[in-house]
Design a protein around this motif. Sequence first.
Motif, PDB file in Angstrom:
ATOM      1  N   ASN A   4       0.858  -1.178   0.000  1.00 23.92           N
ATOM      2  CA  ASN A   4       0.000   0.000   0.000  1.00 23.92           C
ATOM      3  C   ASN A   4       0.895   1.230   0.000  1.00 23.92           C
ATOM      4  O   ASN A   4       1.905   1.281   0.700  1.00 23.92           O
ATOM      5  CB  ASN A   4      -0.909  -0.017   1.230  1.00 23.92           C
ATOM      6  CG  ASN A   4      -1.855   1.164   1.271  1.00 23.92           C
ATOM      7  OD1 ASN A   4      -1.437   2.306   1.424  1.00 23.92           O
ATOM      8  ND2 ASN A   4      -3.148   0.903   1.150  1.00 23.92           N
ATOM      9  N   SER A   5       0.507   2.235  -0.778  1.00 25.49           N
ATOM     10  CA  SER A   5       1.364   3.406  -1.001  1.00 25.49           C
ATOM     11  C   SER A   5       1.390   4.399   0.152  1.00 25.49           C
ATOM     12  O   SER A   5       2.227   5.318   0.171  1.00 25.49           O
ATOM     13  CB  SER A   5       0.909   4.132  -2.270  1.00 25.49           C
ATOM     14  OG  SER A   5      -0.429   4.607  -2.130  1.00 25.49           O
ATOM     15  N   TRP A   6       0.505   4.251   1.153  1.00 26.04           N
ATOM     16  CA  TRP A   6       0.308   5.310   2.142  1.00 26.04           C
ATOM     17  C   TRP A   6       1.546   5.623   2.970  1.00 26.04           C
ATOM     18  O   TRP A   6       1.944   6.787   3.099  1.00 26.04           O
ATOM     19  CB  TRP A   6      -0.856   4.942   3.058  1.00 26.04           C
ATOM     20  CG  TRP A   6      -1.037   5.863   4.222  1.00 26.04           C
ATOM     21  CD1 TRP A   6      -0.767   5.602   5.534  1.00 26.04           C
ATOM     22  CD2 TRP A   6      -1.506   7.213   4.189  1.00 26.04           C
ATOM     23  NE1 TRP A   6      -1.062   6.675   6.320  1.00 26.04           N
ATOM     24  CE2 TRP A   6      -1.508   7.699   5.512  1.00 26.04           C
ATOM     25  CE3 TRP A   6      -1.924   8.054   3.164  1.00 26.04           C
ATOM     26  CZ2 TRP A   6      -1.911   8.980   5.829  1.00 26.04           C
ATOM     27  CZ3 TRP A   6      -2.334   9.351   3.483  1.00 26.04           C
ATOM     28  CH2 TRP A   6      -2.321   9.803   4.802  1.00 26.04           C
ATOM     29  N   ASP A   7       2.156   4.617   3.582  1.00 27.64           N
ATOM     30  CA  ASP A   7       3.243   4.883   4.534  1.00 27.64           C
ATOM     31  C   ASP A   7       4.395   5.640   3.893  1.00 27.64           C
ATOM     32  O   ASP A   7       4.976   6.543   4.505  1.00 27.64           O
ATOM     33  CB  ASP A   7       3.772   3.580   5.136  1.00 27.64           C
ATOM     34  CG  ASP A   7       2.842   3.008   6.189  1.00 27.64           C
ATOM     35  OD1 ASP A   7       1.814   3.632   6.494  1.00 27.64           O
ATOM     36  OD2 ASP A   7       3.160   1.924   6.722  1.00 27.64           O
ATOM     37  N   SER A   8       4.754   5.266   2.675  1.00 26.44           N
ATOM     38  CA  SER A   8       5.944   5.867   2.076  1.00 26.44           C
ATOM     39  C   SER A   8       5.637   7.071   1.187  1.00 26.44           C
ATOM     40  O   SER A   8       6.512   7.923   0.996  1.00 26.44           O
ATOM     41  CB  SER A   8       6.726   4.819   1.274  1.00 26.44           C
ATOM     42  OG  SER A   8       5.875   4.034   0.472  1.00 26.44           O
ATOM     43  N   TYR A   9       4.407   7.166   0.660  1.00 29.08           N
ATOM     44  CA  TYR A   9       4.099   8.245  -0.280  1.00 29.08           C
ATOM     45  C   TYR A   9       2.916   9.114   0.135  1.00 29.08           C
ATOM     46  O   TYR A   9       2.643  10.123  -0.529  1.00 29.08           O
ATOM     47  CB  TYR A   9       3.810   7.655  -1.667  1.00 29.08           C
ATOM     48  CG  TYR A   9       5.037   7.064  -2.309  1.00 29.08           C
ATOM     49  CD1 TYR A   9       5.995   7.888  -2.902  1.00 29.08           C
ATOM     50  CD2 TYR A   9       5.251   5.686  -2.327  1.00 29.08           C
ATOM     51  CE1 TYR A   9       7.124   7.351  -3.495  1.00 29.08           C
ATOM     52  CE2 TYR A   9       6.375   5.141  -2.915  1.00 29.08           C
ATOM     53  CZ  TYR A   9       7.315   5.975  -3.494  1.00 29.08           C
ATOM     54  OH  TYR A   9       8.432   5.445  -4.071  1.00 29.08           O
ATOM     55  N   ALA A  48      -1.602  17.233  -4.646  1.00 26.54           N
ATOM     56  CA  ALA A  48      -1.346  16.533  -3.384  1.00 26.54           C
ATOM     57  C   ALA A  48       0.081  16.770  -2.914  1.00 26.54           C
ATOM     58  O   ALA A  48       1.014  16.881  -3.712  1.00 26.54           O
ATOM     59  CB  ALA A  48      -1.589  15.034  -3.577  1.00 26.54           C
ATOM     60  N   ARG A  49       0.240  16.817  -1.587  1.00 28.06           N
ATOM     61  CA  ARG A  49       1.539  17.100  -0.994  1.00 28.06           C
ATOM     62  C   ARG A  49       1.796  16.090   0.123  1.00 28.06           C
ATOM     63  O   ARG A  49       0.862  15.523   0.689  1.00 28.06           O
ATOM     64  CB  ARG A  49       1.561  18.512  -0.411  1.00 28.06           C
ATOM     65  CG  ARG A  49       0.599  18.652   0.756  1.00 28.06           C
ATOM     66  CD  ARG A  49       0.480  20.062   1.281  1.00 28.06           C
ATOM     67  NE  ARG A  49      -0.358  20.098   2.488  1.00 28.06           N
ATOM     68  CZ  ARG A  49      -0.846  21.195   3.025  1.00 28.06           C
ATOM     69  NH1 ARG A  49      -0.597  22.366   2.443  1.00 28.06           N
ATOM     70  NH2 ARG A  49      -1.580  21.151   4.128  1.00 28.06           N
ATOM     71  N   ALA A  50       3.044  15.885   0.418  1.00 28.01           N
ATOM     72  CA  ALA A  50       3.388  15.021   1.542  1.00 28.01           C
ATOM     73  C   ALA A  50       3.088  15.747   2.844  1.00 28.01           C
ATOM     74  O   ALA A  50       3.187  16.969   2.933  1.00 28.01           O
ATOM     75  CB  ALA A  50       4.858  14.646   1.473  1.00 28.01           C
ATOM     76  N   GLY A 269       9.619   6.273   4.472  1.00 29.72           N
ATOM     77  CA  GLY A 269       9.584   7.717   4.231  1.00 29.72           C
ATOM     78  C   GLY A 269      10.276   8.051   2.930  1.00 29.72           C
ATOM     79  O   GLY A 269      11.491   8.240   2.904  1.00 29.72           O
ATOM     80  N   VAL A 270       9.554   8.141   1.818  1.00 33.09           N
ATOM     81  CA  VAL A 270      10.100   8.636   0.554  1.00 33.09           C
ATOM     82  C   VAL A 270       9.649  10.091   0.419  1.00 33.09           C
ATOM     83  O   VAL A 270      10.443  11.018   0.451  1.00 33.09           O
ATOM     84  CB  VAL A 270       9.640   7.771  -0.626  1.00 33.09           C
ATOM     85  CG1 VAL A 270      10.156   8.340  -1.949  1.00 33.09           C
ATOM     86  CG2 VAL A 270      10.127   6.328  -0.444  1.00 33.09           C
ATOM     87  N   ARG A 271       8.334  10.289   0.302  1.00 35.35           N
ATOM     88  CA  ARG A 271       7.737  11.604   0.560  1.00 35.35           C
ATOM     89  C   ARG A 271       6.860  11.360   1.779  1.00 35.35           C
ATOM     90  O   ARG A 271       5.649  11.110   1.679  1.00 35.35           O
ATOM     91  CB  ARG A 271       6.940  12.090  -0.661  1.00 35.35           C
ATOM     92  CG  ARG A 271       7.841  12.502  -1.811  1.00 35.35           C
ATOM     93  CD  ARG A 271       7.063  13.088  -2.974  1.00 35.35           C
ATOM     94  NE  ARG A 271       6.154  12.130  -3.587  1.00 35.35           N
ATOM     95  CZ  ARG A 271       6.526  11.170  -4.432  1.00 35.35           C
ATOM     96  NH1 ARG A 271       7.803  11.032  -4.751  1.00 35.35           N
ATOM     97  NH2 ARG A 271       5.633  10.364  -4.959  1.00 35.35           N
ATOM     98  N   ALA A 272       7.504  11.392   2.919  1.00 37.92           N
ATOM     99  CA  ALA A 272       6.927  10.830   4.142  1.00 37.92           C
ATOM    100  C   ALA A 272       5.628  11.517   4.528  1.00 37.92           C
ATOM    101  O   ALA A 272       5.564  12.743   4.637  1.00 37.92           O
ATOM    102  CB  ALA A 272       7.932  10.935   5.280  1.00 37.92           C
TER     103      ALA A 272
END
Length: 451
Positions: A4-9, A48-50, A269-272
């Motif tokens: 799932n993309s949530w944690d890292s993006y 959208a933003r981190a 944390g990529v775009r955390a």
Amino acid sequence: MGWNSWDSYGTTVTEAEVLANARFMATHMAHAGWDTLVVDIQWYEPAARAGGYVPGAALCLDADGVQAPAPGRFPSALDGRGFTSLAEQVHELGLRFGLHLMRGIPRQAVAADLPVPGTLYRTSQIAVVTDTCPWNTDNYGLDLTHPGALAWLDLQIDRIVGWGVDFLKVDDMLAPYHADAVEALASAVARASARHGREVVISLSPGTHLSLAHLEHLREHADMWRVSDDLWDRWDDVADQLGRMARWAPHQRPGAWADADMLPLGRIGVRAERGEQRDSLLTPAERRTLLTLWCLARSPLFVGGDLPTSDAATIADLTHPGLLEIHRHSTGGAELFREGDLVAWGADGVGASAGIRWVALFSTADAPARVAIPASALGLDVAGTALLDIWDGQTIALDPPSPASGRSALLDLEVPAHGVRLLKYTPAEHTPSDLTHSDRSIAQSTIGRTS
């Protein structure tokens, strides 16, 4: 089992990043059962933003007010194709494609007062503008007593399933518990699945303060449901799940799974979305505690870290065959007892693993702890021939019973700080060949290995 993309993006994942994770999964993880890619919230938000939502953001919607992928992030969605192309590329890798949705109808669609196709109603007539999510401003709730609302929901779900979606994570459903929305969603998904010939998994969230009182309703209308708020790479979050899953694990059954939330492991944390760019802050011992608990409790497994940039040790643990045998071939996973900092769990093998028993000793202490526990308290038959530590591959011997003192056989070992000892018991009647090489050794990195 998926990603799932949530944690890292957070809200910012792109098509290229989804495909990079899909390719990594297909190459390095699919052989172990990992098979689903989920694009989380606000794939329809072009700015959208981190690190949080933009209140009142302008969303990408189609002519009927249904969410459309932001083309700057998902270029294959141009010309009204939605996620058709991305889903096809994921399917070609042998994987399944999932999307996140919010409960209700976009506020932007309501403000535009769009017609509801096939009806005499308009979007302003079917929304409940006082029904809002406390943490996101995208949607209003639907008045599900209104026929126009059901028609619009059918339209939305049919369009999304028609893109090739296999998994729907629908948010703002359980806290508070929206029974009418749960039922309407299940009905709409059933109709869309029949029309498109697709099996679609329904996942509900978040599970903040979710009560077992809803169990039968959830079983009837969903495939999986969260039992906690968002879980992050903090020890306290992991430790709290020991108690929650002790309540929910006895009720697990095929097609109706309590979900302990995503695994905040690897490069989260990529775009955390929370905190800085980072690898998971959980220690290796805490990571194995988390994975052991999720598998014994038979929670769905969805990892949140960016797979291509995650460390090899994390990928090895996620694909460990001895661990995943529990996830696939166990039953009766439950807490056995809790004494101070020590929590014991057990489960029994079924199917290909019939006759096997697993026990786990979790320690919530901040330092390593020595424990000595009667084998009988763990449901172990001391006539067995093997007790194998799944994580380090070592054979564990029980201290023999002492008839003179009346003491039974003891399991005497050290448990790491915030760690676990996960043991596999094989009865005497099983042959030595039942203990595979993968059981006996620490799983090596699967990087570079194909399914």
